[in-house]
Design an enzyme around this catalytic site. Structure first.
Site, PDB file in Angstrom:
ATOM      1  N   LYS A   1     -12.650 -15.385  -4.732  1.00 46.12           N
ATOM      2  CA  LYS A   1     -13.975 -15.238  -4.105  1.00 46.12           C
ATOM      3  C   LYS A   1     -14.734 -14.204  -4.948  1.00 46.12           C
ATOM      4  O   LYS A   1     -14.549 -12.999  -4.794  1.00 46.12           O
ATOM      5  CB  LYS A   1     -13.803 -14.751  -2.666  1.00 46.12           C
ATOM      6  CG  LYS A   1     -14.947 -15.116  -1.727  1.00 46.12           C
ATOM      7  CD  LYS A   1     -16.306 -14.622  -2.126  1.00 46.12           C
ATOM      8  CE  LYS A   1     -16.556 -13.173  -1.784  1.00 46.12           C
ATOM      9  NZ  LYS A   1     -17.830 -12.657  -2.356  1.00 46.12           N
TER      10      LYS A   1
ATOM     11  N   GLU B   1      -8.418  -1.680  -5.725  1.00 46.73           N
ATOM     12  CA  GLU B   1      -9.047  -0.933  -6.818  1.00 46.73           C
ATOM     13  C   GLU B   1     -10.448  -0.596  -6.336  1.00 46.73           C
ATOM     14  O   GLU B   1     -11.298  -1.476  -6.223  1.00 46.73           O
ATOM     15  CB  GLU B   1      -9.123  -1.792  -8.085  1.00 46.73           C
ATOM     16  CG  GLU B   1      -7.796  -2.358  -8.558  1.00 46.73           C
ATOM     17  CD  GLU B   1      -6.881  -1.323  -9.189  1.00 46.73           C
ATOM     18  OE1 GLU B   1      -7.247  -0.126  -9.207  1.00 46.73           O
ATOM     19  OE2 GLU B   1      -5.798  -1.695  -9.645  1.00 46.73           O
TER      20      GLU B   1
ATOM     21  N   CYS C   1     -16.552   1.428 -12.890  1.00 43.31           N
ATOM     22  CA  CYS C   1     -15.777   2.185 -11.901  1.00 43.31           C
ATOM     23  C   CYS C   1     -15.217   3.470 -12.500  1.00 43.31           C
ATOM     24  O   CYS C   1     -15.103   4.479 -11.819  1.00 43.31           O
ATOM     25  CB  CYS C   1     -14.653   1.327 -11.340  1.00 43.31           C
ATOM     26  SG  CYS C   1     -13.565   0.656 -12.594  1.00 43.31           S
TER      27      CYS C   1
ATOM     28  N   GLU D   1     -20.653   8.129  -5.314  1.00 41.07           N
ATOM     29  CA  GLU D   1     -20.666   7.180  -6.432  1.00 41.07           C
ATOM     30  C   GLU D   1     -22.041   6.513  -6.485  1.00 41.07           C
ATOM     31  O   GLU D   1     -22.453   5.838  -5.542  1.00 41.07           O
ATOM     32  CB  GLU D   1     -19.591   6.113  -6.235  1.00 41.07           C
ATOM     33  CG  GLU D   1     -19.525   5.163  -7.403  1.00 41.07           C
ATOM     34  CD  GLU D   1     -18.519   4.026  -7.214  1.00 41.07           C
ATOM     35  OE1 GLU D   1     -18.482   3.431  -6.128  1.00 41.07           O
ATOM     36  OE2 GLU D   1     -17.785   3.735  -8.172  1.00 41.07           O
TER      37      GLU D   1
HETATM   38  P1  NAD Z   1     -18.281  -4.534  -2.721  1.00 39.77           P
HETATM   39  O1  NAD Z   1     -17.196  -3.830  -2.036  1.00 39.77           O
HETATM   40  O2  NAD Z   1     -19.629  -4.561  -2.099  1.00 39.77           O
HETATM   41  O3  NAD Z   1     -17.898  -6.073  -2.954  1.00 39.77           O
HETATM   42  C1  NAD Z   1     -16.745  -6.464  -3.663  1.00 39.77           C
HETATM   43  C2  NAD Z   1     -16.328  -7.842  -3.211  1.00 39.77           C
HETATM   44  O4  NAD Z   1     -15.901  -7.772  -1.859  1.00 39.77           O
HETATM   45  C3  NAD Z   1     -17.429  -8.889  -3.253  1.00 39.77           C
HETATM   46  O5  NAD Z   1     -16.889 -10.116  -3.690  1.00 39.77           O
HETATM   47  C4  NAD Z   1     -17.855  -8.965  -1.802  1.00 39.77           C
HETATM   48  O6  NAD Z   1     -18.434 -10.206  -1.457  1.00 39.77           O
HETATM   49  C5  NAD Z   1     -16.530  -8.781  -1.099  1.00 39.77           C
HETATM   50  N1  NAD Z   1     -16.618  -8.320   0.299  1.00 39.77           N
HETATM   51  C6  NAD Z   1     -17.564  -7.534   0.861  1.00 39.77           C
HETATM   52  N2  NAD Z   1     -17.288  -7.344   2.181  1.00 39.77           N
HETATM   53  C7  NAD Z   1     -16.133  -8.010   2.437  1.00 39.77           C
HETATM   54  C8  NAD Z   1     -15.349  -8.202   3.605  1.00 39.77           C
HETATM   55  N3  NAD Z   1     -15.686  -7.646   4.772  1.00 39.77           N
HETATM   56  N4  NAD Z   1     -14.232  -8.949   3.525  1.00 39.77           N
HETATM   57  C9  NAD Z   1     -13.868  -9.500   2.336  1.00 39.77           C
HETATM   58  N5  NAD Z   1     -14.587  -9.377   1.208  1.00 39.77           N
HETATM   59  C10 NAD Z   1     -15.711  -8.634   1.245  1.00 39.77           C
HETATM   60  O7  NAD Z   1     -18.328  -3.936  -4.185  1.00 39.77           O
HETATM   61  P2  NAD Z   1     -19.399  -4.235  -5.322  1.00 39.77           P
HETATM   62  O8  NAD Z   1     -20.671  -3.567  -4.941  1.00 39.77           O
HETATM   63  O9  NAD Z   1     -19.379  -5.699  -5.630  1.00 39.77           O
HETATM   64  O10 NAD Z   1     -18.737  -3.505  -6.583  1.00 39.77           O
HETATM   65  C11 NAD Z   1     -18.964  -2.180  -6.930  1.00 39.77           C
HETATM   66  C12 NAD Z   1     -17.800  -1.305  -6.492  1.00 39.77           C
HETATM   67  O11 NAD Z   1     -16.598  -1.773  -7.095  1.00 39.77           O
HETATM   68  C13 NAD Z   1     -17.940   0.139  -6.931  1.00 39.77           C
HETATM   69  O12 NAD Z   1     -17.564   0.983  -5.882  1.00 39.77           O
HETATM   70  C14 NAD Z   1     -16.937   0.253  -8.082  1.00 39.77           C
HETATM   71  O13 NAD Z   1     -16.434   1.548  -8.331  1.00 39.77           O
HETATM   72  C15 NAD Z   1     -15.878  -0.672  -7.624  1.00 39.77           C
HETATM   73  N6  NAD Z   1     -15.049  -1.086  -8.753  1.00 39.77           N
HETATM   74  C16 NAD Z   1     -13.779  -0.583  -8.830  1.00 39.77           C
HETATM   75  C17 NAD Z   1     -12.965  -0.922  -9.898  1.00 39.77           C
HETATM   76  C18 NAD Z   1     -11.568  -0.377  -9.985  1.00 39.77           C
HETATM   77  O14 NAD Z   1     -10.772  -0.940 -10.715  1.00 39.77           O
HETATM   78  N7  NAD Z   1     -11.220   0.679  -9.284  1.00 39.77           N
HETATM   79  C19 NAD Z   1     -13.438  -1.792 -10.895  1.00 39.77           C
HETATM   80  C20 NAD Z   1     -14.742  -2.283 -10.786  1.00 39.77           C
HETATM   81  C21 NAD Z   1     -15.532  -1.926  -9.697  1.00 39.77           C
END
Ligand code: NAD
Length: 508
Positions: A183, A258, A292, A390
């Site tokens: 997804k 992550e 990230c 962040e």
């Molecule tokens: P997000 O948490 O908004 O979304 C990530 C994914 O989760 C999307 O596909 C979203 O549709 C899905 N999602 C959202 N709510 C959900 C739910 N209730 N149930 C299941 N799935 C759900 O994150 P984002 O804004 O897409 O990405 C940015 C974030 O990702 C930043 O905080 C960044 O630091 C983090 N990130 C972390 C790493 C790492 O390896 N630690 C790598 C890249 C990005």
């Protein structure tokens, strides 16, 4: 600014279930925007519970009855190498699509496409080299580890480097013999559909890879709560991670998380300051700051602070902000207007919290699109929101320190613990600081360059579990222990009395 869409886009971005491109069962779609204009350029199928149900049942069938999990590692490895070849051969196309969809500068998107191929190559090699433990107890037992794929893996990914981050989960999950439902993030669904064609061309059997587009609260939520999905690998915000934890708890699912970061780059006066400057500028402004592991808090020893800050601000002002598709661009457009508003709101907050020395808003000459000038705040206090939160954009907070102990307290004084970058030529200080800093990954005198064998993951609010190298294979498999007796079982004879003979005639 208007740009021409890349040639050859489909009419609509669809799901890919059981080897077929399909629309949502209810026909619903959502708009996908180009970040440099915010014009809607395509629609994507919006998956719900019913679409997830179809995808999971296809994946379960492929796992239970298909050839994938029982293939020799060498056979799966060949297919994974073919995938890597195909990704490599289309790296420019991939970069073009990714740039168009995410606003990442095209040269950086190209690097991410190549890294995605490398991830497949790495896990293709790892599974043929994989060995598992055996333990011998002389004359008594041999025990061995029987590694088994878990079943249908649910993979949920963010928008910042979508294709590469998807590869990071797809490659080990598939290498280990699982089937998957991916997804991808709703802001950036374009490049994920390329996986479907790539897997088909490489010979991945139908149902092994399934893709459902849609929102987190609908498609993502249904995947997390599906009883036939025993493990979820999630990358995204810490807050979303908490929600997923809660939703997965009743099913006792395997989780890999992550999450977010607010990583420190610590610059001591004895460091190679030129190298530290290059790395810390790159560390927060590459990938538009939507990274990230960005070193978004720079802590600088006071004796070199003024000079460092001056040079840093100069470099930030000279960064080339531009059309993401232009090869000269260093910072492109943020992914989406919602994210742009979030980043801008932190910048406004920062103006009341610290001294602004570069950027601070929309750059000149960019009336539309999600463009943000590289922004540098200095003299940032540790309780400021721009120090703690962040921001995930081209915004950096710089803070002075006077001693190693103060540097450490500042570095550790946030809820996150993903990465840390230490700049010093004092060997003892470097290793002691690495030991004490609360971060899942530390780079000494380096920007973020990672060997794929090393563990990847964060501590505190930055995540749970480590993937990377064989740890990814551990996550996507069960290690079943098989115990074999080499002598008589010697079971205590409950219920037989002290002098009873054995009841089996054949027994000696
Ligand atoms: P997000 O948490 O908004 O979304 C990530 C994914 O989760 C999307 O596909 C979203 O549709 C899905 N999602 C959202 N709510 C959900 C739910 N209730 N149930 C299941 N799935 C759900 O994150 P984002 O804004 O897409 O990405 C940015 C974030 O990702 C930043 O905080 C960044 O630091 C983090 N990130 C972390 C790493 C790492 O390896 N630690 C790598 C890249 C990005």
């Amino acid at each position: 600014m208007t740009r021409n869409a890349p040639a050859g886009l489909p009419d609509r971005i669809q799901h890919y279930i059981d080897g077929q491109f399909v629309n949502s069962i209810d026909g619903d779609t959502f708009d996908v925007l180009n970040p440099s204009t915010n014009e809607v350029y395509i629609q994507a199928a919006s998956g719900k519970q019913a679409d997830i149900d179809l995808a999971v049942s296809a994946a379960k069938r492929a796992f239970d009855d298909g050839p994938w999990r029982m293939m020799l590692p060498r056979q799966r490895s060949r297919i994974l190498h073919k995938i890597a070849d195909l990704v490599e051969s289309q790296d420019k196309r991939l970069a073009e699509l990714e740039t168009w969809d995410t606003g990442l500068p095209v040269t950086q998107a190209l690097g991410q496409a190549q890294r995605a191929a490398e991830n497949f190559r790495f896990f293709a090699d790892l599974i043929v080299a994989q060995s598992d433990d055996t333990y011998k107890v002389p004359g008594r037992q041999v025990n061995y580890v029987n590694r088994k794929p878990k079943g249908v893996a649910g993979l949920i990914t963010p928008w910042n480097t979508p294709f590469m981050l998807e590869s990071w989960k797809l490659a080990p999950a598939l290498a280990a013999g699982n089937t998957v439902v991916l997804k991808p993030a709703e802001f950036t669904p374009l490049s994920a559909s390329l996986w479907a064609e790539t897997f088909r061309d490489a010979g991945v059997p139908d149902g092994v890879f399934n893709l459902v587009n849609g929102f987190g609260e609908t498609a993502g939520d249904a995947l997390v709560k599906h009883p036939d999905v025993p493990l979820i690998s999630f990358t995204g915000e810490s807050r979303t991670g908490q929600v997923i934890f809660g939703n997965a708890a009743p099913f006792l699912k395997g989780l890999s998380m992550e999450l977010g970061g607010k990583s420190p780059a610590v610059v001591f006066a004895d460091a190679d300051l030129g190298a530290a400057l290059d790395a810390t500028v790159f560390g927060v402004f590459s990938l538009n700051g939507e990274r990230c592991t960005a070193g978004s808090r720079i802590l600088v020893e006071r004796s070199v602070y003024d000079e460092f800050v001056e040079q840093y601000a100069e470099r930030a002002k000279n960064i080339i902000v531009g059309d993401p598709g232009d090869a000269a661009t260093e910072v492109g457009a943020l992914v989406h207007p919602e994210h742009y508003d979030k980043v801008m709101s932190y910048i406004e907050l920062g103006k009341g919290e610290a001294r602004l020395v570069a950027g601070g808003g929309r750059p000149d000459g960019f009336p539309v699109g999600n463009y943000v000038a590289p922004t540098v705040f200095v003299d940032v206090k540790p309780d400021a929101s721009i120090f703690q939160k962040e921001i995930f954009g081209p915004v950096v907070a710089i803070t002075p320190f006077d001693s190693d102990a103060e540097a450490l307290a500042l570095a550790n004084g946030v809820e996150y613990g993903l990465a840390a970058y230490i700049w010093t030529n004092d060997l003892r200080r470097a290793h002691n600081f690495a030991q004490d800093v609360e971060a899942g990954m530390v780079w000494l005198n380096s920007n973020n360059v990672r060997d794929l064998r090393t563990p990847f993951g964060g501590v505190k609010a930055s995540g749970l579990g480590h993937e990377g190298g064989y740890r990814s294979i551990d996550f996507y498999t069960d290690s079943q222990a098989v115990h074999i007796s080499l002598n008589d079982a010697h079971s205590p004879r409950f219920g037989r009395g002290p002098d009873a003979a054995t009841s089996f005639k054949t027994q000696k």
